[in-house]
Enzyme design. Structure first.
Site, mmCIF file in Angstrom:
data_model
loop_
_atom_site.group_PDB
_atom_site.id
_atom_site.type_symbol
_atom_site.label_atom_id
_atom_site.label_comp_id
_atom_site.label_asym_id
_atom_site.label_seq_id
_atom_site.Cartn_x
_atom_site.Cartn_y
_atom_site.Cartn_z
ATOM 1 C CG LEU A 7 15.286 -2.770 -27.204
ATOM 2 C CD1 LEU A 7 14.743 -1.467 -27.779
ATOM 3 C CD2 LEU A 7 16.793 -2.636 -26.973
ATOM 4 N N GLY A 8 11.730 -5.393 -26.801
ATOM 5 C CA GLY A 8 11.477 -6.710 -27.375
ATOM 6 C C GLY A 8 11.375 -6.598 -28.882
ATOM 7 C CB ILE A 58 7.010 -4.068 -30.704
ATOM 8 C CG1 ILE A 58 6.011 -5.090 -31.254
ATOM 9 C CG2 ILE A 58 6.531 -2.644 -30.991
ATOM 10 C CD1 ILE A 58 4.670 -5.090 -30.548
ATOM 11 N NE ARG A 95 11.139 -9.504 -19.354
ATOM 12 C CZ ARG A 95 10.374 -10.242 -20.139
ATOM 13 N NH1 ARG A 95 9.136 -10.477 -19.799
ATOM 14 N NH2 ARG A 95 10.837 -10.763 -21.253
ATOM 15 C CB VAL A 106 2.107 1.019 -29.629
ATOM 16 C CG1 VAL A 106 1.856 2.264 -30.454
ATOM 17 C CG2 VAL A 106 3.607 0.799 -29.392
ATOM 18 N N GLY A 107 1.542 -0.288 -26.284
ATOM 19 C CA GLY A 107 1.580 -1.527 -25.513
ATOM 20 C C GLY A 107 0.184 -1.903 -25.045
ATOM 21 N NE ARG A 108 -2.870 -5.956 -24.274
ATOM 22 C CZ ARG A 108 -2.494 -6.281 -25.498
ATOM 23 N NH1 ARG A 108 -2.033 -5.349 -26.312
ATOM 24 N NH2 ARG A 108 -2.567 -7.538 -25.901
ATOM 25 C CD GLU A 147 -7.945 -0.591 -25.709
ATOM 26 O OE1 GLU A 147 -8.302 -1.647 -26.284
ATOM 27 O OE2 GLU A 147 -6.802 -0.134 -25.802
ATOM 28 C CG HIS A 161 -6.086 -1.764 -29.179
ATOM 29 N ND1 HIS A 161 -6.259 -2.327 -27.940
ATOM 30 C CD2 HIS A 161 -4.982 -2.360 -29.705
ATOM 31 C CE1 HIS A 161 -5.314 -3.222 -27.712
ATOM 32 N NE2 HIS A 161 -4.534 -3.268 -28.775
#
Length: 327
Positions: free
Chosen positions: A164-165, A167, A187, A242-244, A273, A291
């Site tokens: 929950l940053g 984005i 975190r 949508v992170g990594r 990728e 991506h």
């Protein structure tokens, strides 16, 4: 160092491989910087770096370019700053940068709205079967087979957000407008939101109808979404990333999707990728994106302005505009 003058006298910025926004960056700022294009040189990369090793102080990096390893850094003894076009910094050897005193600037907030929109779009697409329905119509199956399979309503669903940053918060706000109930794992618990906090990722998965991955890739989050978490989701739950790519154990996710152990997936990122597991291609409950979440003209323009601003600040001996926070 002067920011104007003859091209040969301009501050040098090394570029190993051009980021997606490079054409725009070069067209707008070639009068301020001399971009050294390693990928465009007939010399092998190590020879190109050796040629400029004594003079290059600044490097432009991106998540789709080569990882900035200790070996590359050792070949650039004069390097003082790396500006990356990415929000994450997992493509940089942070320990080596620290030991060499190389400053890092990233773009933590430029992508926020664009990536949040993509996350919501992927979730809508998977749950309402938009892309799958489009293929059904284009393949002429509506006329021969009748109505397509039912999609799932978005409103009222419990959506677990991992990270929950910047984005994650924007994803939550957008999904609230659809009437979704937001849960989250991060975190630390966020005092500025009233959403239920789950410190245990499996517990979050078990209580969610959809899981949206928005966190950064770190040593702690690598394969955070593992077999145990995936099985906790259950057969009807959708996962969006949508992170990594490496935040999810991709092999386990593919296995779960093929066996019908989770409900579907919307993926903008992948572990290796641009390689994408071929097993996903035939699945109508999976939506794939290259991506591409940040690929909007508005985002590229803002990105170029921030990247150039960081280089201008460095060459003017001023503080970087967006120094990276090493988590």
């Amino acid at each position: 160092m002067a920011l104007n003058g003859n091209h040969s006298e301009l501050p040098q910025v090394l570029v190993l491989l051009p980021p997606a926004c490079f054409t725009l960056l070069e067209s707008n700022y070639s009068h301020k910087f001399n971009f050294l294009k390693a990928w465009d040189s007939p010399l092998p990369q190590d020879q190109f770096l050796a040629t400029h090793a004594g003079s290059v102080q600044a490097l432009l990096s991106s998540v789709k370019g080569p990882t900035i390893t200790a070996n590359i850094l050792q070949m650039l003894p004069s390097l003082k700053v790396i500006v990356t076009t990415a929000a994450g910094i997992d493509h940089l050897d942070l320990a080596e940068c620290r030991s060499r005193g190389v400053a890092i600037a990233n773009t933590p907030k430029i992508f926020t709205e664009d990536v949040a929109e993509m996350a919501v779009g992927l979730l809508l697409d998977v749950m309402r079967k938009i892309s799958a329905g489009d293929r059904y119509v284009r393949d002429g199956l509506w006329d021969t087979r009748g109505d397509y399979a039912l999609g799932s309503k978005i409103g009222g669903k419990r959506v677990g957000i991992v990270g929950l940053g910047n984005i994650g918060v924007q994803v939550a706000k957008r999904l609230e407008a659809f009437g979704c109930n937001i849960l989250y794992n991060s975190r630390t618990e966020k005092p500025f939101v009233s959403y239920p906090f789950y410190s245990d990722i499996c517990e979050l998965a078990a209580n969610s109808d959809a899981l949206v991955i928005c966190c950064a890739l770190t040593a702690e989050t690598h394969h955070l979404i593992n077999k145990k978490v995936l099985l906790a989701l259950g057969r009807d739950v959708v996962i969006v990333n949508v992170g990594r790519g490496a935040i999810i154990d991709e092999k386990e996710m593919v296995r779960c999707l093929v066996k019908g152990e989770i409900g579907g997936a919307g993926l903008d990122v992948f572990e290796d990728e641009p390689e994408v597991p071929e097993e996903l291609f035939a699945l109508d409950n999976v939506v794939l994106s290259p991506h591409y979440a940040t690929y909007t003209p508005e985002c590229f323009m803002a990105l170029c302005e921030l990247v150039a601003g960081n280089f201008e600040a460095f060459f003017s001996n001023k503080p970087l505009l967006s120094p990276a926070v090493d988590n």
